[in-house]
Scaffold this active site. Sequence first.
Site, PDB file in Angstrom:
ATOM      1  N   ASN A  95       0.874  -1.240   0.043  1.00 43.65           N
ATOM      2  CA  ASN A  95       0.053  -0.065  -0.199  1.00 43.65           C
ATOM      3  C   ASN A  95       0.961   1.309  -0.036  1.00 43.65           C
ATOM      4  O   ASN A  95       0.478   2.399  -0.349  1.00 43.65           O
ATOM      5  CB  ASN A  95      -0.873   0.142   1.286  1.00 43.65           C
ATOM      6  CG  ASN A  95      -1.593   1.443   1.627  1.00 43.65           C
ATOM      7  OD1 ASN A  95      -2.269   1.652   0.828  1.00 43.65           O
ATOM      8  ND2 ASN A  95      -0.860   2.116   2.470  1.00 43.65           N
ATOM      9  N   SER A 150      -3.949   2.606  -8.471  1.00 44.84           N
ATOM     10  CA  SER A 150      -4.842   3.721  -8.558  1.00 44.84           C
ATOM     11  C   SER A 150      -5.731   3.761 -10.082  1.00 44.84           C
ATOM     12  O   SER A 150      -5.382   3.110 -10.843  1.00 44.84           O
ATOM     13  CB  SER A 150      -3.822   4.931  -8.518  1.00 44.84           C
ATOM     14  OG  SER A 150      -4.718   6.241  -8.859  1.00 44.84           O
ATOM     15  N   TYR A 167       3.619   9.597 -11.400  1.00 43.77           N
ATOM     16  CA  TYR A 167       2.583   8.726 -10.715  1.00 43.77           C
ATOM     17  C   TYR A 167       2.014   8.014 -11.701  1.00 43.77           C
ATOM     18  O   TYR A 167       1.799   6.834 -11.349  1.00 43.77           O
ATOM     19  CB  TYR A 167       1.602   9.814  -9.860  1.00 43.77           C
ATOM     20  CG  TYR A 167       0.802   9.114  -8.897  1.00 43.77           C
ATOM     21  CD1 TYR A 167       1.117   8.565  -7.772  1.00 43.77           C
ATOM     22  CD2 TYR A 167      -0.490   8.813  -9.406  1.00 43.77           C
ATOM     23  CE1 TYR A 167       0.454   7.823  -7.007  1.00 43.77           C
ATOM     24  CE2 TYR A 167      -1.400   8.063  -8.399  1.00 43.77           C
ATOM     25  CZ  TYR A 167      -1.026   7.731  -7.138  1.00 43.77           C
ATOM     26  OH  TYR A 167      -1.969   6.915  -6.323  1.00 43.77           O
ATOM     27  N   SER A 170       4.345   5.095 -12.767  1.00 38.22           N
ATOM     28  CA  SER A 170       4.737   4.241 -11.702  1.00 38.22           C
ATOM     29  C   SER A 170       3.512   3.339 -11.266  1.00 38.22           C
ATOM     30  O   SER A 170       4.190   2.032 -11.134  1.00 38.22           O
ATOM     31  CB  SER A 170       5.351   5.001 -10.431  1.00 38.22           C
ATOM     32  OG  SER A 170       4.266   5.699  -9.736  1.00 38.22           O
ATOM     33  N   ILE A 200      -9.723   9.008  -2.653  1.00 41.89           N
ATOM     34  CA  ILE A 200     -10.158   8.817  -1.288  1.00 41.89           C
ATOM     35  C   ILE A 200      -9.511   9.820  -0.359  1.00 41.89           C
ATOM     36  O   ILE A 200      -8.419  10.278  -0.442  1.00 41.89           O
ATOM     37  CB  ILE A 200      -9.341   7.541  -0.874  1.00 41.89           C
ATOM     38  CG1 ILE A 200      -9.503   6.383  -2.096  1.00 41.89           C
ATOM     39  CG2 ILE A 200      -9.790   6.906   0.405  1.00 41.89           C
ATOM     40  CD1 ILE A 200     -10.942   5.709  -2.121  1.00 41.89           C
TER      41      ILE A 200
END
Length: 262
Positions: A95, A150, A167, A170, A200
């Site tokens: 995570n 994600s 991001y 990755s 979130i």
Amino acid sequence: MIEKGSDSMGNRLEGRLAAVTGAASGNGRAIAEKMLAEGARLAAIDLNAEALDSVFGDRPDVLTVEANVTDEDSLKAGFGRIRDEFGHLDALVNNAGIAKFGTFEDLSRAEWDQVFAVNSTGPFLVSREAYPLLKAGNGDHTRSIVNITSVEAHIVISSSGHPQIHYNASKGALLQLTRALSVEGAQAGVRVNAVAPGFIETPFTAESLKDPKARDWMLERTPMGRIGKPEDVANGVAFLSSDEASWITGTTLFIDGGWTVY
Ligand SMILES: NC(=O)c1ccc[n+]([C@@H]2O[C@H](COP(=O)([O-])OP(=O)(O)OC[C@H]3O[C@@H](n4cnc5c(N)ncnc54)[C@H](O)[C@@H]3O)[C@@H](O)[C@H]2O)c1
């Protein structure tokens, strides 16, 4: 926070041994608490020792492990402790992750490397340490790895005004790590899946969500009309880590209020 005895509590992970990275905050904390509420014992891994201690310090069913997912030595020491305490593992959740924002032309090599180190290389290194412990599971039930990717592994939310090419890239790498490892893992009885959260509400998104325009835009863009909660992510991870998901591997569970439907 999910309390024992609440409606969200079950016993799907009774007697299981689990490890969660980035367990001291946000999604990782909710995942850790959900797995405990479902009956697991837990190794809570994070680089923030102080936060780990304040969240889990007084829980006898939690082994707190200060480790950096990008650092092999720190992981070897951490998983050595997990092996000594637990003997094997039934579930691993990768995570820990970071996000950085910036346009392509301003993106430095150092920042690209940092984002890949935590979001892609970290799950590889952690899974490699955990794999022998997962293979050593007692065989009565399925063992699993869940990688937190994600929606941004699948789509690019450039219109949010927060470009984050590194991001996106990755998390895309982590998605394919998940799929590729699921094939090898199947031979060893280790299922490997991903959970792809949408927005979130955690410390990770706090800054973007402070901007009322950005919040409104996200709400409009989400068919279910609300921002996600860490518990939404945790519920999906608990399911994928349990025997209810015993024939599910190499796939992604989107937990995004419908964001990726459009
Ligand atoms: N919050 C969201 O909207 C959202 C959406 C999609 C995916 N995610 C993913 O969920 C995961 C958790 O995000 P969050 O929102 O809970 O973030 P967060 O910042 O609240 O928590 C991240 C935790 O990971 C730890 N961590 C960071 N780098 C680490 C490292 N190198 N080694 C060990 N621990 C480290 C931090 O100390 C922190 O406790 C990330 O992988 C993120 O990409 C979050």
